[in-house]
Write a protein that holds these residues in place. Structure first.
Motif, PDB file in Angstrom:
ATOM      1  N   THR A  50       0.830  -1.213   0.000  1.00 44.82           N
ATOM      2  CA  THR A  50       0.000   0.000   0.000  1.00 44.82           C
ATOM      3  C   THR A  50       0.858   1.254   0.000  1.00 44.82           C
ATOM      4  OG1 THR A  50      -1.578  -1.263   1.351  1.00 44.82           O
ATOM      5  CG2 THR A  50      -1.964   1.101   1.135  1.00 44.82           C
ATOM      6  N   TYR A  51       1.923   1.251   0.792  1.00 44.85           N
ATOM      7  CA  TYR A  51       2.830   2.400   0.853  1.00 44.85           C
ATOM      8  C   TYR A  51       3.486   2.666  -0.502  1.00 44.85           C
ATOM      9  CZ  TYR A  51       7.253   4.840   1.616  1.00 44.85           C
ATOM     10  OH  TYR A  51       8.321   5.691   1.496  1.00 44.85           O
ATOM     11  N   VAL A 105       1.344  23.459  -6.480  1.00 46.11           N
ATOM     12  CA  VAL A 105       0.269  23.575  -5.480  1.00 46.11           C
ATOM     13  C   VAL A 105      -1.059  23.159  -6.105  1.00 46.11           C
ATOM     14  CG1 VAL A 105      -1.102  25.193  -4.119  1.00 46.11           C
ATOM     15  CG2 VAL A 105       1.383  25.292  -4.012  1.00 46.11           C
ATOM     16  N   VAL A 106      -1.332  23.645  -7.309  1.00 41.70           N
ATOM     17  CA  VAL A 106      -2.563  23.269  -8.022  1.00 41.70           C
ATOM     18  C   VAL A 106      -2.593  21.766  -8.261  1.00 41.70           C
ATOM     19  CG1 VAL A 106      -3.819  23.481 -10.214  1.00 41.70           C
ATOM     20  CG2 VAL A 106      -2.875  25.519  -9.115  1.00 41.70           C
ATOM     21  N   LEU A 107      -1.450  21.197  -8.684  1.00 35.25           N
ATOM     22  CA  LEU A 107      -1.366  19.756  -8.947  1.00 35.25           C
ATOM     23  C   LEU A 107      -1.582  18.952  -7.668  1.00 35.25           C
ATOM     24  CD1 LEU A 107      -0.762  17.492 -10.980  1.00 35.25           C
ATOM     25  CD2 LEU A 107       1.671  17.787 -10.476  1.00 35.25           C
ATOM     26  N   ALA A 108      -1.032  19.428  -6.558  1.00 38.07           N
ATOM     27  CA  ALA A 108      -1.205  18.738  -5.269  1.00 38.07           C
ATOM     28  C   ALA A 108      -2.671  18.771  -4.830  1.00 38.07           C
ATOM     29  CB  ALA A 108      -0.320  19.376  -4.207  1.00 38.07           C
ATOM     30  N   LEU A 109      -3.334  19.922  -5.006  1.00 37.63           N
ATOM     31  CA  LEU A 109      -4.755  20.044  -4.625  1.00 37.63           C
ATOM     32  C   LEU A 109      -5.628  19.146  -5.503  1.00 37.63           C
ATOM     33  CD1 LEU A 109      -4.997  23.905  -4.018  1.00 37.63           C
ATOM     34  CD2 LEU A 109      -5.069  22.097  -2.289  1.00 37.63           C
ATOM     35  N   LEU A 110      -5.344  19.123  -6.805  1.00 39.26           N
ATOM     36  CA  LEU A 110      -6.097  18.246  -7.707  1.00 39.26           C
ATOM     37  C   LEU A 110      -5.878  16.778  -7.330  1.00 39.26           C
ATOM     38  CD1 LEU A 110      -5.570  19.877 -11.231  1.00 39.26           C
ATOM     39  CD2 LEU A 110      -7.748  19.544 -10.058  1.00 39.26           C
ATOM     40  N   SER A 111      -4.648  16.448  -6.993  1.00 41.79           N
ATOM     41  CA  SER A 111      -4.329  15.072  -6.603  1.00 41.79           C
ATOM     42  C   SER A 111      -5.041  14.684  -5.314  1.00 41.79           C
ATOM     43  CB  SER A 111      -2.809  14.906  -6.424  1.00 41.79           C
ATOM     44  OG  SER A 111      -2.140  15.139  -7.637  1.00 41.79           O
ATOM     45  N   PHE A 112      -5.204  15.649  -4.402  1.00 43.65           N
ATOM     46  CA  PHE A 112      -5.923  15.387  -3.152  1.00 43.65           C
ATOM     47  C   PHE A 112      -7.368  14.999  -3.448  1.00 43.65           C
ATOM     48  CE2 PHE A 112      -8.325  16.365   0.640  1.00 43.65           C
ATOM     49  CZ  PHE A 112      -7.495  15.940   1.668  1.00 43.65           C
ATOM     50  N   VAL A 113      -7.990  15.758  -4.345  1.00 48.84           N
ATOM     51  CA  VAL A 113      -9.396  15.500  -4.700  1.00 48.84           C
ATOM     52  C   VAL A 113      -9.531  14.196  -5.485  1.00 48.84           C
ATOM     53  CG1 VAL A 113     -11.376  16.365  -6.017  1.00 48.84           C
ATOM     54  CG2 VAL A 113      -9.967  17.954  -4.700  1.00 48.84           C
ATOM     55  N   LEU A 114      -8.600  13.973  -6.413  1.00 47.63           N
ATOM     56  CA  LEU A 114      -8.682  12.816  -7.312  1.00 47.63           C
ATOM     57  C   LEU A 114      -7.939  11.586  -6.797  1.00 47.63           C
ATOM     58  CD1 LEU A 114      -8.120  14.693 -10.700  1.00 47.63           C
ATOM     59  CD2 LEU A 114     -10.294  13.881  -9.765  1.00 47.63           C
ATOM     60  N   SER A 115      -7.457  11.646  -5.575  1.00 43.59           N
ATOM     61  CA  SER A 115      -6.672  10.542  -5.028  1.00 43.59           C
ATOM     62  C   SER A 115      -7.351   9.176  -5.160  1.00 43.59           C
ATOM     63  CB  SER A 115      -6.328  10.817  -3.560  1.00 43.59           C
ATOM     64  OG  SER A 115      -5.526   9.783  -3.035  1.00 43.59           O
ATOM     65  N   PRO A 116      -8.646   9.045  -4.845  1.00 46.85           N
ATOM     66  CA  PRO A 116      -9.297   7.731  -4.999  1.00 46.85           C
ATOM     67  C   PRO A 116      -9.249   7.214  -6.441  1.00 46.85           C
ATOM     68  CG  PRO A 116     -10.651   9.191  -3.655  1.00 46.85           C
ATOM     69  CD  PRO A 116      -9.559  10.032  -4.236  1.00 46.85           C
ATOM     70  N   VAL A 117      -9.397   8.122  -7.401  1.00 47.23           N
ATOM     71  CA  VAL A 117      -9.369   7.726  -8.815  1.00 47.23           C
ATOM     72  C   VAL A 117      -7.961   7.255  -9.202  1.00 47.23           C
ATOM     73  CG1 VAL A 117      -9.709   8.512 -11.195  1.00 47.23           C
ATOM     74  CG2 VAL A 117     -11.201   9.374  -9.369  1.00 47.23           C
ATOM     75  N   ILE A 119      -5.556   6.067  -7.250  1.00 48.07           N
ATOM     76  CA  ILE A 119      -5.242   4.784  -6.606  1.00 48.07           C
ATOM     77  C   ILE A 119      -5.962   3.648  -7.323  1.00 48.07           C
ATOM     78  CG2 ILE A 119      -5.458   3.423  -4.484  1.00 48.07           C
ATOM     79  CD1 ILE A 119      -3.311   5.593  -4.342  1.00 48.07           C
ATOM     80  N   LYS A 120      -7.198   3.892  -7.748  1.00 46.84           N
ATOM     81  CA  LYS A 120      -7.972   2.866  -8.447  1.00 46.84           C
ATOM     82  C   LYS A 120      -7.298   2.475  -9.768  1.00 46.84           C
ATOM     83  CE  LYS A 120     -11.677   0.892  -7.378  1.00 46.84           C
ATOM     84  NZ  LYS A 120     -11.604  -0.228  -6.442  1.00 46.84           N
ATOM     85  N   ILE A 121      -6.709   3.464 -10.441  1.00 48.50           N
ATOM     86  CA  ILE A 121      -6.023   3.207 -11.714  1.00 48.50           C
ATOM     87  C   ILE A 121      -4.742   2.410 -11.481  1.00 48.50           C
ATOM     88  CG2 ILE A 121      -4.792   4.302 -13.628  1.00 48.50           C
ATOM     89  CD1 ILE A 121      -6.837   6.609 -13.403  1.00 48.50           C
ATOM     90  N   LEU A 122      -3.969   2.825 -10.451  1.00 51.56           N
ATOM     91  CA  LEU A 122      -2.667   2.199 -10.204  1.00 51.56           C
ATOM     92  C   LEU A 122      -2.770   0.840  -9.508  1.00 51.56           C
ATOM     93  CD1 LEU A 122      -0.536   5.275  -9.040  1.00 51.56           C
ATOM     94  CD2 LEU A 122      -0.345   4.047 -11.199  1.00 51.56           C
ATOM     95  N   ALA A 123      -3.826   0.642  -8.735  1.00 55.60           N
ATOM     96  CA  ALA A 123      -3.958  -0.619  -7.970  1.00 55.60           C
ATOM     97  C   ALA A 123      -5.411  -1.072  -7.995  1.00 55.60           C
ATOM     98  CB  ALA A 123      -3.456  -0.420  -6.540  1.00 55.60           C
ATOM     99  N   GLN A 130      -7.698  -1.548   2.561  1.00 52.85           N
ATOM    100  CA  GLN A 130      -6.422  -1.310   1.872  1.00 52.85           C
ATOM    101  C   GLN A 130      -6.542  -0.139   0.897  1.00 52.85           C
ATOM    102  OE1 GLN A 130      -4.782  -4.561  -0.480  1.00 52.85           O
ATOM    103  NE2 GLN A 130      -2.698  -3.810  -0.129  1.00 52.85           N
ATOM    104  N   PHE A 131      -7.656  -0.062   0.190  1.00 56.23           N
ATOM    105  CA  PHE A 131      -7.886   1.056  -0.731  1.00 56.23           C
ATOM    106  C   PHE A 131      -7.932   2.380   0.038  1.00 56.23           C
ATOM    107  CE2 PHE A 131     -10.927   3.972  -2.739  1.00 56.23           C
ATOM    108  CZ  PHE A 131     -10.307   4.164  -3.977  1.00 56.23           C
ATOM    109  N   GLN A 132      -8.657   2.403   1.150  1.00 58.40           N
ATOM    110  CA  GLN A 132      -8.754   3.633   1.968  1.00 58.40           C
ATOM    111  C   GLN A 132      -7.395   4.024   2.549  1.00 58.40           C
ATOM    112  OE1 GLN A 132     -11.388   5.548   2.049  1.00 58.40           O
ATOM    113  NE2 GLN A 132     -12.543   4.065   0.809  1.00 58.40           N
ATOM    114  N   LEU A 133      -6.630   3.026   2.978  1.00 60.27           N
ATOM    115  CA  LEU A 133      -5.288   3.290   3.507  1.00 60.27           C
ATOM    116  C   LEU A 133      -4.400   3.909   2.426  1.00 60.27           C
ATOM    117  CD1 LEU A 133      -3.099   3.045   5.713  1.00 60.27           C
ATOM    118  CD2 LEU A 133      -2.663   0.706   4.896  1.00 60.27           C
ATOM    119  N   ALA A 134      -4.472   3.384   1.211  1.00 54.83           N
ATOM    120  CA  ALA A 134      -3.672   3.920   0.100  1.00 54.83           C
ATOM    121  C   ALA A 134      -4.037   5.369  -0.187  1.00 54.83           C
ATOM    122  CB  ALA A 134      -3.862   3.060  -1.147  1.00 54.83           C
TER     123      ALA A 134
END
Length: 521
Positions: A50-51, A105-117, A119-123, A130-134
């Motif tokens: 997960t890490y 900063v913009v990329l980090a904020l977008l990544s925060f919002v889109l993080s579930p998407v 992670i779903k693509i990569l794993a 495990q998904f929530q932890l990632a």
């Protein structure tokens, strides 16, 4: 007088490259220690999987974009300094630093919002906890994006000023943060602590460069100019570099796809062999190109074509001095090298044979791969990123065709051979394109240097073969005996090769020895 200046330049290149190589090697050893400690403290399973996925999600975009940004910045900084002086360069540095800060900063904020998407693509296999932890780990690590932006801009600025020390050593404090955390704190905290340590480690990579930046006269200004023509120039340079990097990833996918249809262990054999072959490139060749690139960019900005040819000659000859004997040595010692480093536990003698055969054929392309890296930097310094991109696409196409041919007769070793042939052939195309672009490049001089280096390397190879096999017969075939035989043969080979290079008048070797003597004095 001119000869003395050129000799001083040669010694500077060799010394700087040797320094970067030394620190890169130390960083790699510390990185290996870091990975062992992570495995020791957290094992190899649910949490570490997960890490690693979360870290990949955090860094995958910025490491690719950042490397292309660094490549594009160096020639632009050199041009600005040539036309606008140091003040103009520092002003643009403020501008690009603020722009990159805003974008990350913009990329980090977008990544925060889109993080579930993400992670779903990569794993895709991650579900439930495990998904929530990632997702949580990914969000904790997002400041790394901003710190990487600073790191790449800082190193681009310093390299353009031919200051290499801070960038060379930044991997050391980075790994020390991890090692300290893993030795002192890991038993008291969970996997979240490891991600926090990753964020702290990322800050050291740009912070260690700050004193050198300030020494160059930098003072922060909240200056932003999106209409700066040099910002647009960086965009036109960076896009082909990014496309070229993306195209090269197709090679990896094709190789793994074809290898997946072969005997079990074929993918792993190619992976281990490629990493061993890459040690020479990442430790030595990357160091040379790092030093030579800003020097070429400065010479181009000043319109000094003669210096471009001299610097290029120095870089190419140094690469030949390293890669030709390395190739000969690997061809002779590929099997004992793999056996000593890998054959233990689940890695058996069959795996050794498979990996060493892949390493044998990968090593045939070592010179081509290294020369290609150098020639790409020459084109980048000329502010031509399109030619390397097209060359990369040709390389991928040729590699795929050769893969399909050789894999039928040589299995996974054929995939390694295809990579070597395509890299060597497209390096020849780059040389042809460069001659068209800047005129005569002293090709006959390179051939003469190569022949002298090749003769030295062949004699070295004979010495290595007889020393290794002679000692094996005397000491025996136990693991310790093989290790002693390998080390003794390598040392004997280095001595023979160095003496022959001096006797045959290879100037770069003399420069290295002169630099060493001066440092001792």
């Amino acid at each position: 007088m001119k000869r003395g200046k050129q000799m001083a330049k040669n010694i500077k290149v060799v010394k700087s490259a040797a320094m970067i190589s030394a620190f890169t090697l130390i960083s790699k050893l510390l990185g290996f220690t870091r990975e062992m400690l992570i495995a020791s403290k957290y094992g190899s399973g649910y949490e570490t999987d997960t890490y690693f996925v979360a870290m990949t999600a955090t860094t995958i975009i910025m490491t690719t974009v950042g490397a292309a940004l660094n490549t594009s910045l160096i020639p632009v900084f050199s041009e600005i300094e040539s036309l606008r002086g140091k003040r103009g360069k520092l002003r643009f540095f403020n501008n690009i630093l603020n722009v990159i800060f805003f974008l990350t900063v913009v990329l980090a904020l977008l990544s925060f919002v889109l993080s579930p998407v993400i992670i779903k693509i990569l794993a895709r296999g991650f579900e439930g906890e495990q998904f929530q932890l990632a997702v949580r780990l990914n969000r904790i690590g997002l400041p790394i994006i901003i710190f990487l932006g600073f790191t790449y801009v800082f190193s681009g600025f310093l390299h353009s000023s031919q200051v290499f020390g801070p960038s060379a050593i930044m991997g050391i404090p980075y790994n020390f943060v991890f090692i300290f955390f893993l030795l002192v704190m890991a038993d008291k905290v969970n996997i979240y602590g490891l991600m926090l340590a990753s964020v702290v480690a990322a800050t050291t990579q740009f912070l260690i460069q700050v004193p050198a930046i300030r020494h160059q006269g930098f003072k922060y200004e909240p200056y932003v100019n999106f209409r700066d023509r040099y910002l647009k120039k960086i965009l036109t340079l960076i896009i082909p570099v990014l496309l070229g990097s993306a195209v090269q990833q197709i090679n990896v996918v094709v190789d793994k796809t074809l290898a997946s249809n072969l005997a079990d262990g074929s993918i792993s054999a190619l992976n281990y062999a490629a990493k061993m072959n890459d040690v020479v490139v990442s430790v030595f060749i990357a160091a040379i190109t790092t030093v030579v690139f800003p020097m070429l960019s400065k010479a181009f900005a000043e319109g000094d074509r003669k210096s471009i040819r001299n610097i290029m000659e120095q870089g190419i000859n140094t690469i030949l001095i390293i890669t030709v004997p390395a190739t000969v040595g690997i061809l002779i010692l590929s099997e004992p090298i793999v056996r000593i480093f890998f054959e233990r536990g689940a890695f058996d003698s069959t795996d050794t044979v498979m990996t060493s055969s892949a390493l044998f054929f990968y090593s045939l392309g070592l010179m081509g791969i290294s020369m290609k890296l150098m020639l790409n930097k020459v084109f980048y310094s000329l502010q031509d990123t399109r030619t390397p991109m097209i060359n990369g696409a040709i390389s991928v196409g040729l590699n795929i065709v050769l893969n399909l041919i050789f894999v039928r007769f040589m299995d996974h070793a054929g995939l390694a051979l295809a990579t070597s042939i395509s890299a060597t052939f497209t390096t020849g195309l780059l040389i042809f394109n460069l001659r068209k672009k800047i005129g005569a490049i002293g090709f006959k001089g390179y051939i003469k240097s190569f022949m002298r280096i090749f003769i030295s390397a062949c004699v070295m190879g004979i010495a290595v073969y007889y020393v290794y096999n002679g000692l094996m017969l005397k000491i025996g075939y136990a693991r310790i005996g093989e290790l002693i035989s390998l080390l003794a043969s390598v040392l004997a080979g280095m001595m023979v090769y160095s003496i022959l290079c001096i006797v045959l008048g290879i100037g770069e070797v003399k420069g290295l020895i002169s630099a060493f003597i001066k440092n001792k004095a």
